[in-house]
Design an enzyme around this catalytic site. Structure first.
Site, PDB file in Angstrom:
ATOM      1  N   ALA A  21       0.817  -1.213   0.000  1.00 30.68           N
ATOM      2  CA  ALA A  21       0.000   0.000   0.000  1.00 30.68           C
ATOM      3  C   ALA A  21       0.853   1.267   0.000  1.00 30.68           C
ATOM      4  O   ALA A  21       0.416   2.303  -0.494  1.00 30.68           O
ATOM      5  CB  ALA A  21      -0.938   0.000   1.194  1.00 30.68           C
ATOM      6  N   THR A  22       2.060   1.190   0.535  1.00 33.49           N
ATOM      7  CA  THR A  22       2.941   2.362   0.477  1.00 33.49           C
ATOM      8  C   THR A  22       3.166   2.743  -0.983  1.00 33.49           C
ATOM      9  O   THR A  22       3.041   3.911  -1.370  1.00 33.49           O
ATOM     10  CB  THR A  22       4.273   2.053   1.183  1.00 33.49           C
ATOM     11  OG1 THR A  22       4.003   1.832   2.562  1.00 33.49           O
ATOM     12  CG2 THR A  22       5.271   3.195   1.028  1.00 33.49           C
TER      13      THR A  22
ATOM     14  N   ASN B  37      -5.680   3.970  10.906  1.00 35.83           N
ATOM     15  CA  ASN B  37      -4.914   2.833  11.420  1.00 35.83           C
ATOM     16  C   ASN B  37      -4.533   2.966  12.896  1.00 35.83           C
ATOM     17  O   ASN B  37      -4.200   1.983  13.540  1.00 35.83           O
ATOM     18  CB  ASN B  37      -3.651   2.605  10.579  1.00 35.83           C
ATOM     19  CG  ASN B  37      -2.832   3.862  10.422  1.00 35.83           C
ATOM     20  OD1 ASN B  37      -3.325   4.876   9.947  1.00 35.83           O
ATOM     21  ND2 ASN B  37      -1.574   3.815  10.826  1.00 35.83           N
TER      22      ASN B  37
ATOM     23  N   GLN C 287      -6.940  -0.438   6.118  1.00 33.50           N
ATOM     24  CA  GLN C 287      -7.510  -0.943   7.382  1.00 33.50           C
ATOM     25  C   GLN C 287      -9.011  -1.194   7.278  1.00 33.50           C
ATOM     26  O   GLN C 287      -9.635  -1.601   8.268  1.00 33.50           O
ATOM     27  CB  GLN C 287      -7.207   0.028   8.531  1.00 33.50           C
ATOM     28  CG  GLN C 287      -5.733   0.273   8.775  1.00 33.50           C
ATOM     29  CD  GLN C 287      -4.987  -0.940   9.344  1.00 33.50           C
ATOM     30  OE1 GLN C 287      -5.579  -1.934   9.759  1.00 33.50           O
ATOM     31  NE2 GLN C 287      -3.665  -0.874   9.337  1.00 33.50           N
TER      32      GLN C 287
ATOM     33  N   SER D 105      -3.537  -3.429   0.706  1.00 33.12           N
ATOM     34  CA  SER D 105      -2.307  -4.122   1.092  1.00 33.12           C
ATOM     35  C   SER D 105      -2.618  -5.585   1.376  1.00 33.12           C
ATOM     36  O   SER D 105      -3.635  -5.896   2.003  1.00 33.12           O
ATOM     37  CB  SER D 105      -1.733  -3.451   2.346  1.00 33.12           C
ATOM     38  OG  SER D 105      -0.600  -4.169   2.799  1.00 33.12           O
ATOM     39  N   GLY D 106      -1.727  -6.475   0.969  1.00 32.11           N
ATOM     40  CA  GLY D 106      -1.949  -7.912   1.170  1.00 32.11           C
ATOM     41  C   GLY D 106      -1.729  -8.366   2.604  1.00 32.11           C
ATOM     42  O   GLY D 106      -2.474  -9.203   3.124  1.00 32.11           O
ATOM     43  N   HIS D 107      -0.712  -7.811   3.264  1.00 36.68           N
ATOM     44  CA  HIS D 107      -0.341  -8.403   4.561  1.00 36.68           C
ATOM     45  C   HIS D 107      -1.225  -8.000   5.727  1.00 36.68           C
ATOM     46  O   HIS D 107      -1.090  -8.539   6.822  1.00 36.68           O
ATOM     47  CB  HIS D 107       1.145  -8.148   4.866  1.00 36.68           C
ATOM     48  CG  HIS D 107       1.502  -6.747   5.257  1.00 36.68           C
ATOM     49  ND1 HIS D 107       1.753  -6.405   6.556  1.00 36.68           N
ATOM     50  CD2 HIS D 107       1.679  -5.632   4.530  1.00 36.68           C
ATOM     51  CE1 HIS D 107       2.087  -5.110   6.604  1.00 36.68           C
ATOM     52  NE2 HIS D 107       2.042  -4.625   5.382  1.00 36.68           N
TER      53      HIS D 107
ATOM     54  N   THR E 113       8.651  -7.378 -13.025  1.00 38.27           N
ATOM     55  CA  THR E 113       8.023  -8.700 -13.049  1.00 38.27           C
ATOM     56  C   THR E 113       7.110  -8.854 -11.843  1.00 38.27           C
ATOM     57  O   THR E 113       7.526  -8.594 -10.713  1.00 38.27           O
ATOM     58  CB  THR E 113       9.112  -9.792 -13.034  1.00 38.27           C
ATOM     59  OG1 THR E 113       9.948  -9.582 -14.173  1.00 38.27           O
ATOM     60  CG2 THR E 113       8.510 -11.187 -13.082  1.00 38.27           C
TER      61      THR E 113
ATOM     62  N   CYS F 238       3.967   1.540  12.200  1.00 42.53           N
ATOM     63  CA  CYS F 238       4.726   1.999  11.030  1.00 42.53           C
ATOM     64  C   CYS F 238       5.680   3.116  11.422  1.00 42.53           C
ATOM     65  O   CYS F 238       6.669   3.359  10.758  1.00 42.53           O
ATOM     66  CB  CYS F 238       3.796   2.524   9.955  1.00 42.53           C
ATOM     67  SG  CYS F 238       2.528   1.359   9.534  1.00 42.53           S
TER      68      CYS F 238
HETATM   69  N1  PMP Z   1      -1.913   2.758   4.864  1.00 43.09           N
HETATM   70  C1  PMP Z   1      -2.356   2.382   6.075  1.00 43.09           C
HETATM   71  C2  PMP Z   1      -3.597   2.978   6.632  1.00 43.09           C
HETATM   72  C3  PMP Z   1      -1.634   1.427   6.800  1.00 43.09           C
HETATM   73  O1  PMP Z   1      -2.066   1.050   8.013  1.00 43.09           O
HETATM   74  C4  PMP Z   1      -0.454   0.878   6.232  1.00 43.09           C
HETATM   75  C5  PMP Z   1       0.360  -0.160   6.987  1.00 43.09           C
HETATM   76  N2  PMP Z   1       0.799   0.237   8.240  1.00 43.09           N
HETATM   77  C6  PMP Z   1      -0.049   1.307   4.963  1.00 43.09           C
HETATM   78  C7  PMP Z   1      -0.803   2.249   4.308  1.00 43.09           C
HETATM   79  C8  PMP Z   1       1.193   0.760   4.300  1.00 43.09           C
HETATM   80  O2  PMP Z   1       0.971  -0.530   3.833  1.00 43.09           O
HETATM   81  P1  PMP Z   1       2.186  -1.456   3.359  1.00 43.09           P
HETATM   82  O3  PMP Z   1       2.769  -2.027   4.587  1.00 43.09           O
HETATM   83  O4  PMP Z   1       1.512  -2.499   2.486  1.00 43.09           O
HETATM   84  O5  PMP Z   1       3.126  -0.618   2.573  1.00 43.09           O
END
Ligand code: PMP
Length: 375
Positions: free
Chosen positions: A69-70, A149, A179, A199-201, A237, A323
């Site tokens: 997501a970043t 978040n 979130q 985001s996948g994780h 890729t 984060c």
């Molecule tokens: N946006 C939000 C609201 C998040 O909570 C996070 C993860 N902490 C991110 C973006 C970033 O996601 P990623 O770890 O997949 O880069």
């Protein structure tokens, strides 16, 4: 181990692990290759893309895979600014965005964009009319996260985007749904979103993969250029194993959104009851926020000290936002949580697998920690 840091990351589900493993053993081809090994990898990526598109009420050609997501947030903000920002130089955002949005906004600001950040009012709530008042004909982009978040606060994305689009027909809307995704229904059309970051994780997939939904007709210039994968919008890729894991997690979770929400809501209710019995503990999250995230202040005890005390009991929570590596992001301050209350903030973030017994063990440990640790 009692893991209550699911807003930072989640444990990959068995389906995701299996899908990733398969893509690293039997199906390891490059999706761009023209032979059968490539085609099989391409089919696996297509399946994941369809699962994600379906979940958003979109079609597969709306979905661009990224490294997380970043990157999705960077691509959305930078890609739109580059495509449309020559004439329209204003960006309107919420003041509580994740660092991957906020830092990107700061960079665009240093390059001459005018960024207007909208804060919650004194009651700690956001109002669509405040975003609307910040927008004008020069506004290229309106960005607001769906679920915060750090506190679980749910922003009025749908109301704001719908009203903004009615008034400013060319405005482009982006929402960071990291979130919210697989917790609340996230539908592109209902939200009025042109761009959605995922985001996948955070949904029991694997770290290192995300997606950006892009509405048809919206032009996003690439940030990463190269071999023109992902329609040239994100070269490189595709990480087939991580994408397959992401897709498998979505396939698993997309049919149980409301049941899981209900379960986690009952956990939040129980947690709130237990916290009310511990002297000095305050709940910083709104009652109508996402139940998956509960932010509290631990009776003036410094977050880090409490976090490590709990860790000693094999209980894992976060101080503020994981984060930011323990650094205060200023987001809590936006919600009116300052001083000692912010310094003692802990984030408890749950998942559908969290049990009531775990919540009770956490509350017990917290009470004992508050009684035993010094400031
Ligand atoms: N946006 C939000 C609201 C998040 O909570 C996070 C993860 N902490 C991110 C973006 C970033 O996601 P990623 O770890 O997949 O880069």
């Amino acid at each position: 181990m009692i893991y209550l840091d699911n807003a930072a990351t989640t444990k990959p589900c068995p389906e995701a692990v299996h899908a990733a493993l398969e893509a690293m053993t039997d199906n390891f081809g490059n999706p761009s290759s023209l032979h059968r090994a490539g085609l099989n990898a391409q089919l696996a990526v297509d399946r994941a893309r369809k699962a994600i598109a379906d979940s958003l009420g979109a079609t597969p050609d709306n979905i661009i895979f990224t490294s997380g997501a970043t990157e999705s947030n960077n691509l959305a903000l930078r890609g739109i600014s580059a495509a449309y920002g020559r004439k329209r130089r204003r960006i309107v955002a919420s003041a509580v965005e994740h660092a991957s949005v906020e830092e990107t906004l700061a960079d665009l600001e240093s390059k001459g964009f005018e960024v207007v950040r909208v804060s919650p009012r004194e009651d700690g709530r956001f109002y669509p009319e405040d975003f609307l008042a910040a927008c004008n004909e020069e506004t290229v982009l309106l960005t607001m996260m769906y679920v915060n978040n750090e506190t679980g606060y749910i922003l009025p994305v749908k109301e704001t985007f719908t009203a903004a689009k009615r008034r400013f027909k060319d405005i482009i809307t982006h929402t960071d749904c990291v979130q919210a995704y697989m917790k609340l229904p996230v539908k592109a059309n209902q939200l009025g979103a042109d761009l959605i970051s995922l985001s996948g994780h955070k949904i029991h997939g694997v770290k290192g993969v995300g997606a950006l939904y892009i509405r048809k007709g919206v032009r996003v210039l690439p940030v990463v250029t190269g071999g023109k994968q992902e329609k040239g919008i994100r070269s490189g890729t595709e990480s087939v194993p991580l994408i397959c894991a992401f897709g498998a997690a979505v396939e698993k979770l997309s049919t149980t959104i409301s049941e899981r929400w209900e379960h986690v809501t009952s956990l939040k209710t129980r947690l709130t009851e237990l916290l009310a019995e511990i002297e000095g503990v305050e709940v910083n999250s709104p009652a109508d926020g996402s139940p998956y995230v509960v932010n509290i202040s631990a009776a003036g005890k410094r977050s880090e000290i409490m976090l490590h005390y709990l860790e000693g009991r094999d209980i894992y929570v976060s101080s503020g936002s994981a984060c930011s590596k323990g650094q205060q992001s200023g987001v809590l301050g936006q919600f009116g949580i300052t001083g000692k209350r912010a310094d003692s903030a802990l984030r408890i973030s749950m998942t559908a697998d969290t049990t009531e017994a775990e919540i009770e063990a956490f509350a017990q440990a917290l009470a004992e920690g508050i009684a035993s640790v010094r400031g």
